[in-house]
Design a protein around this motif. Sequence first.
Motif, PDB file in Angstrom:
ATOM      1  N   PHE A  58     -34.869 -54.582  51.362  1.00  0.00           N
ATOM      2  CA  PHE A  58     -35.702 -54.654  52.558  1.00  0.00           C
ATOM      3  C   PHE A  58     -36.056 -56.127  52.740  1.00  0.00           C
ATOM      4  CE2 PHE A  58     -40.007 -54.660  54.497  1.00  0.00           C
ATOM      5  CZ  PHE A  58     -39.584 -54.305  55.762  1.00  0.00           C
ATOM      6  N   PRO A  59     -35.528 -56.748  53.812  1.00  0.00           N
ATOM      7  CA  PRO A  59     -35.619 -58.210  53.919  1.00  0.00           C
ATOM      8  C   PRO A  59     -36.437 -58.727  55.102  1.00  0.00           C
ATOM      9  CG  PRO A  59     -33.626 -57.458  54.995  1.00  0.00           C
ATOM     10  CD  PRO A  59     -34.468 -56.235  54.691  1.00  0.00           C
ATOM     11  N   PRO A  60     -37.747 -58.502  55.142  1.00  0.00           N
ATOM     12  CA  PRO A  60     -38.511 -59.005  56.283  1.00  0.00           C
ATOM     13  C   PRO A  60     -38.636 -60.523  56.290  1.00  0.00           C
ATOM     14  CG  PRO A  60     -39.997 -58.220  54.603  1.00  0.00           C
ATOM     15  CD  PRO A  60     -38.616 -57.872  54.132  1.00  0.00           C
ATOM     16  N   GLU A  61     -38.747 -61.054  57.481  1.00  0.00           N
ATOM     17  CA  GLU A  61     -39.104 -62.455  57.613  1.00  0.00           C
ATOM     18  C   GLU A  61     -40.633 -62.487  57.580  1.00  0.00           C
ATOM     19  OE1 GLU A  61     -38.278 -65.818  60.931  1.00  0.00           O
ATOM     20  OE2 GLU A  61     -37.074 -64.004  61.052  1.00  0.00           O
ATOM     21  N   ASN A  63     -43.151 -63.483  59.012  1.00  0.00           N
ATOM     22  CA  ASN A  63     -43.720 -64.138  60.190  1.00  0.00           C
ATOM     23  C   ASN A  63     -44.546 -63.171  61.039  1.00  0.00           C
ATOM     24  OD1 ASN A  63     -41.713 -62.576  61.245  1.00  0.00           O
ATOM     25  ND2 ASN A  63     -40.736 -64.171  62.435  1.00  0.00           N
ATOM     26  N   HIS A  67     -44.561 -53.099  61.134  1.00  0.00           N
ATOM     27  CA  HIS A  67     -44.916 -52.026  62.058  1.00  0.00           C
ATOM     28  C   HIS A  67     -44.118 -50.764  61.737  1.00  0.00           C
ATOM     29  CE1 HIS A  67     -41.190 -53.006  64.064  1.00  0.00           C
ATOM     30  NE2 HIS A  67     -41.620 -54.215  64.412  1.00  0.00           N
ATOM     31  N   GLY A  69     -41.532 -49.527  62.979  1.00  0.00           N
ATOM     32  CA  GLY A  69     -40.083 -49.751  62.895  1.00  0.00           C
ATOM     33  C   GLY A  69     -39.687 -50.191  61.493  1.00  0.00           C
ATOM     34  N   LYS A  72     -39.542 -47.375  59.040  1.00  0.00           N
ATOM     35  CA  LYS A  72     -38.277 -46.637  59.059  1.00  0.00           C
ATOM     36  C   LYS A  72     -37.269 -47.306  58.113  1.00  0.00           C
ATOM     37  CE  LYS A  72     -34.505 -45.159  62.092  1.00  0.00           C
ATOM     38  NZ  LYS A  72     -34.009 -44.955  63.463  1.00  0.00           N
ATOM     39  N   SER A  73     -37.196 -48.640  58.217  1.00  0.00           N
ATOM     40  CA  SER A  73     -36.261 -49.388  57.381  1.00  0.00           C
ATOM     41  C   SER A  73     -36.657 -49.328  55.889  1.00  0.00           C
ATOM     42  CB  SER A  73     -36.217 -50.831  57.886  1.00  0.00           C
ATOM     43  OG  SER A  73     -35.448 -51.640  57.058  1.00  0.00           O
ATOM     44  N   ILE A 259     -28.168 -52.723  54.957  1.00  0.00           N
ATOM     45  CA  ILE A 259     -28.426 -51.894  56.137  1.00  0.00           C
ATOM     46  C   ILE A 259     -29.282 -52.674  57.134  1.00  0.00           C
ATOM     47  CG2 ILE A 259     -29.493 -49.746  56.903  1.00  0.00           C
ATOM     48  CD1 ILE A 259     -28.907 -48.735  53.957  1.00  0.00           C
ATOM     49  N   CYS A 260     -28.797 -52.763  58.365  1.00  0.00           N
ATOM     50  CA  CYS A 260     -29.525 -53.531  59.377  1.00  0.00           C
ATOM     51  C   CYS A 260     -29.441 -52.812  60.709  1.00  0.00           C
ATOM     52  CB  CYS A 260     -28.948 -54.935  59.481  1.00  0.00           C
ATOM     53  SG  CYS A 260     -27.246 -54.907  60.027  1.00  0.00           S
ATOM     54  N   THR A 261     -30.130 -53.353  61.706  1.00  0.00           N
ATOM     55  CA  THR A 261     -30.169 -52.669  63.002  1.00  0.00           C
ATOM     56  C   THR A 261     -28.939 -53.045  63.847  1.00  0.00           C
ATOM     57  OG1 THR A 261     -31.778 -54.361  63.608  1.00  0.00           O
ATOM     58  CG2 THR A 261     -32.628 -52.188  63.108  1.00  0.00           C
ATOM     59  N   PHE A 294     -27.664 -49.355  61.837  1.00  0.00           N
ATOM     60  CA  PHE A 294     -28.254 -48.099  62.325  1.00  0.00           C
ATOM     61  C   PHE A 294     -29.183 -48.409  63.503  1.00  0.00           C
ATOM     62  CE2 PHE A 294     -32.773 -48.020  60.922  1.00  0.00           C
ATOM     63  CZ  PHE A 294     -32.795 -49.206  60.214  1.00  0.00           C
ATOM     64  N   ARG A 296     -32.384 -48.872  65.655  1.00  0.00           N
ATOM     65  CA  ARG A 296     -33.768 -49.190  65.366  1.00  0.00           C
ATOM     66  C   ARG A 296     -34.674 -48.118  65.949  1.00  0.00           C
ATOM     67  NH1 ARG A 296     -34.280 -54.282  66.151  1.00  0.00           N
ATOM     68  NH2 ARG A 296     -36.524 -54.417  66.331  1.00  0.00           N
ATOM     69  N   LEU A 297     -35.872 -48.070  65.454  1.00  0.00           N
ATOM     70  CA  LEU A 297     -36.858 -47.127  65.993  1.00  0.00           C
ATOM     71  C   LEU A 297     -37.437 -47.665  67.299  1.00  0.00           C
ATOM     72  CD1 LEU A 297     -38.820 -44.695  65.813  1.00  0.00           C
ATOM     73  CD2 LEU A 297     -40.346 -46.184  64.514  1.00  0.00           C
ATOM     74  N   LYS A 306     -42.438 -57.953  67.674  1.00  0.00           N
ATOM     75  CA  LYS A 306     -43.382 -58.866  67.028  1.00  0.00           C
ATOM     76  C   LYS A 306     -44.045 -59.774  68.041  1.00  0.00           C
ATOM     77  CE  LYS A 306     -41.575 -59.485  62.459  1.00  0.00           C
ATOM     78  NZ  LYS A 306     -40.624 -60.255  61.674  1.00  0.00           N
TER      79      LYS A 306
HETATM   80  P1  ATP Z   1     -37.890 -60.625  64.316  1.00  0.00           P
HETATM   81  O1  ATP Z   1     -37.933 -60.520  65.798  1.00  0.00           O
HETATM   82  O2  ATP Z   1     -38.902 -61.548  63.768  1.00  0.00           O
HETATM   83  O3  ATP Z   1     -36.525 -60.781  63.728  1.00  0.00           O
HETATM   84  P2  ATP Z   1     -37.795 -58.018  63.133  1.00  0.00           P
HETATM   85  O4  ATP Z   1     -38.508 -56.870  63.723  1.00  0.00           O
HETATM   86  O5  ATP Z   1     -36.327 -58.019  63.077  1.00  0.00           O
HETATM   87  O6  ATP Z   1     -38.400 -59.206  63.894  1.00  0.00           O
HETATM   88  P3  ATP Z   1     -37.783 -58.586  60.304  1.00  0.00           P
HETATM   89  O7  ATP Z   1     -38.910 -59.077  59.497  1.00  0.00           O
HETATM   90  O8  ATP Z   1     -36.594 -59.439  60.403  1.00  0.00           O
HETATM   91  O9  ATP Z   1     -38.392 -58.267  61.726  1.00  0.00           O
HETATM   92  O10 ATP Z   1     -37.377 -57.114  59.888  1.00  0.00           O
HETATM   93  C1  ATP Z   1     -37.223 -56.682  58.559  1.00  0.00           C
HETATM   94  C2  ATP Z   1     -36.343 -55.466  58.529  1.00  0.00           C
HETATM   95  O11 ATP Z   1     -36.915 -54.425  59.297  1.00  0.00           O
HETATM   96  C3  ATP Z   1     -34.987 -55.766  59.114  1.00  0.00           C
HETATM   97  O12 ATP Z   1     -34.013 -55.307  58.196  1.00  0.00           O
HETATM   98  C4  ATP Z   1     -34.947 -55.001  60.392  1.00  0.00           C
HETATM   99  O13 ATP Z   1     -33.683 -54.480  60.628  1.00  0.00           O
HETATM  100  C5  ATP Z   1     -35.952 -53.881  60.166  1.00  0.00           C
HETATM  101  N1  ATP Z   1     -36.573 -53.485  61.422  1.00  0.00           N
HETATM  102  C6  ATP Z   1     -37.315 -54.248  62.242  1.00  0.00           C
HETATM  103  N2  ATP Z   1     -37.690 -53.563  63.340  1.00  0.00           N
HETATM  104  C7  ATP Z   1     -37.169 -52.318  63.215  1.00  0.00           C
HETATM  105  C8  ATP Z   1     -37.191 -51.117  64.022  1.00  0.00           C
HETATM  106  N3  ATP Z   1     -37.824 -51.075  65.198  1.00  0.00           N
HETATM  107  N4  ATP Z   1     -36.552 -50.021  63.537  1.00  0.00           N
HETATM  108  C9  ATP Z   1     -35.926 -50.049  62.365  1.00  0.00           C
HETATM  109  N5  ATP Z   1     -35.852 -51.128  61.562  1.00  0.00           N
HETATM  110  C10 ATP Z   1     -36.463 -52.253  61.976  1.00  0.00           C
END
Ligand code: ATP
Length: 600
Positions: A58-61, A63, A67, A69, A72-73, A259-261, A294, A296-297, A306
């Motif tokens: 699970f790789p959030p930035e 910033n 939420h 979404g 779900k990830s 796994i990414c969106t 997959f 996104r939600l 964001k």
């Molecule tokens: P940014 O616009 O800053 O890139 P982001 O929503 O993609 O925002 P990240 O911190 O990069 O935020 O997200 C972390 C992980 O959460 C990523 O792998 C991303 O695919 C997943 N993710 C983010 N938003 C959703 C969503 N609405 N549904 C499912 N997975 C999500």
Amino acid sequence: MNKPTDAAAAHVTNFIRNVIDADLAGGKYASRTWGGRPGLAATHAGAPGDPAKIRTRFPPEPNGYLHFGHAKSICLNFGLARDYGGVCHMRFDDTNPEKEEQEYVDSILDAVRWLSYGWSANGTEHLYHASDYFDAMYRAAEYLVTSSNAYVDEQSAEEMRAARGTLTEHGQNSPWRDRPAAESLARLREMRAGKHADGSMVLRAKIDMTSPNINLRDPAIYRIKKATHHRSGDKWCIYPMYTYAHPIEDALEQITHSICTLEFADQRPFYDWLLERLAEGGLLAKPLPQQIEFARLNLSYVVLSKRKLVQLVDEGHVEGWDDPRLPTLAGARRRGYTPEGLRRFAERIGVSKSDSWIDYGVLEECMREHLNEVAPRRVAVLDPLKLIIDNYPEGAEEECLAPNHPQKPELGKRPLPFSRELWIEREDFMETPAKGYFRLYPPGVTPAGDPRPGNRVRLRHGFVIECAGCDKDASGNITAVRCNYFADSKSGTPGADTYKVKGNIHWVSARHACRCEVRLYDRLFRVPRPGAGERDFLLDLNPEAKKVISAQIEPALAHAPPEARFQFERHGYFVADRIDSKPGAPVFNRAVTLKDAWQK
Ligand code: ATP
Ligand code: MG
């Protein structure tokens, strides 16, 4: 180490599970080794077999706040690792030096833990920072240059944009594309040493300017940015682009399924190209990670971008990142949503390969289901009106017994003190009853002109009463309802069953009740798609999403610990606010009503 569970079999299968099943059955990962920490091929070469059957991440930035979404990830990645005997890495994707803050890092870790996932497995904390890989990423960049797979381009940003082409026209090669590798390498080293200004040159992958996929038209992989990074400080003045960094992060961590969106689907060819080149050069161990996309939600009645969440917080439309109206996990927690409910939601909506919208009611229903199972029942009068029982002795009191949970007798009963003056809901009395109204109304005449007595109702867990009338102030406002009770009608006594009444209302004893603040939360937006079309999403905010009232609650609630959740009978599920609630002075937030009032 997370053991494989029967859960894997019990889950509704999905296309990602199918991929993993096939990979495991085909022995795709049988030869993988794990050197105990992320690293280039040398770290893993000769190491023991990887104890993790799969690795996800699970790789959030860091910033912003997480939420729904992200939930779900999180549930997907950590859930797959758990079910398949794998490990899910918690990774901060912190390669962009400018936007990241410790506050976000802390809130993200809190949120993942709150959802009850962890990153410790096989004696290792799998908590990683992409910025720790800057050395490896740079080494990979030098390798790409020396193997003629990358070059330093000194065109201006404008020139590069113009030469990139469009969806219908292919791009033009840069004049720097075929410069000798040694020259590019020297320039790259100068870039790294801080000899060139921001934006004066970039390192680009050398792939194909005629590719129909614009992402393969020599994408930039390193740029100059003289910025201080929150972890690496001033060590670097060049930073990798996200699309270059991410595949390498996955490979260094031996991720099997990345796994990414869906919006990253067009990046997959570059992901594979890059990792193949680095594996050819012996920098990365095989088998390489595979990217799987997959949907996104998308959730109605909220926003999950964001940028928009930041705007809501910064402009003061809500009271901070953990405002219970926000779809952040910090907000959900404060609102009284449960981690179990969120996990149930993630499971129910499943994963698919095409975008769709989920109705907010689905999330609420998951919360209701879980809270119904676990929340003890309590009584709270949200809009109090005095009820006086004229034939109950003044100063007397007794106890009524109320079950803590109707489906769980093992949770026992609690005493509810009863006395002459009670609080009832204002809406449980009507001076002139509407058709079909079964609650309290005074004696009067029927439409046919016949006299009729005051109505009888049962005071839940207490006595049957008959309405006698009401008191009013000088301006005609009702100040109290008058009634008489039947002493032999008490719930739980043999006499109770001889009284048949249609209405059943809740109450608290005025002398024993505790007055407290209750915050009634509702959906943040009034419409399913806030800001649809060109509309400013702020215009769709629901002004009724927060109402603060003063309620009368039963004595057992007065010392509710922070985050204790209850069903307030007839009203919904409430939580003692984790910040503002004090012993003896609780504050309650409404998580969700008993029924969906939004359904059409
Ligand atoms: P940014 O616009 O800053 O890139 P982001 O929503 O993609 O925002 P990240 O911190 O990069 O935020 O997200 C972390 C992980 O959460 C990523 O792998 C991303 O695919 C997943 N993710 C983010 N938003 C959703 C969503 N609405 N549904 C499912 N997975 C999500
Ligand atoms: Mg992102």
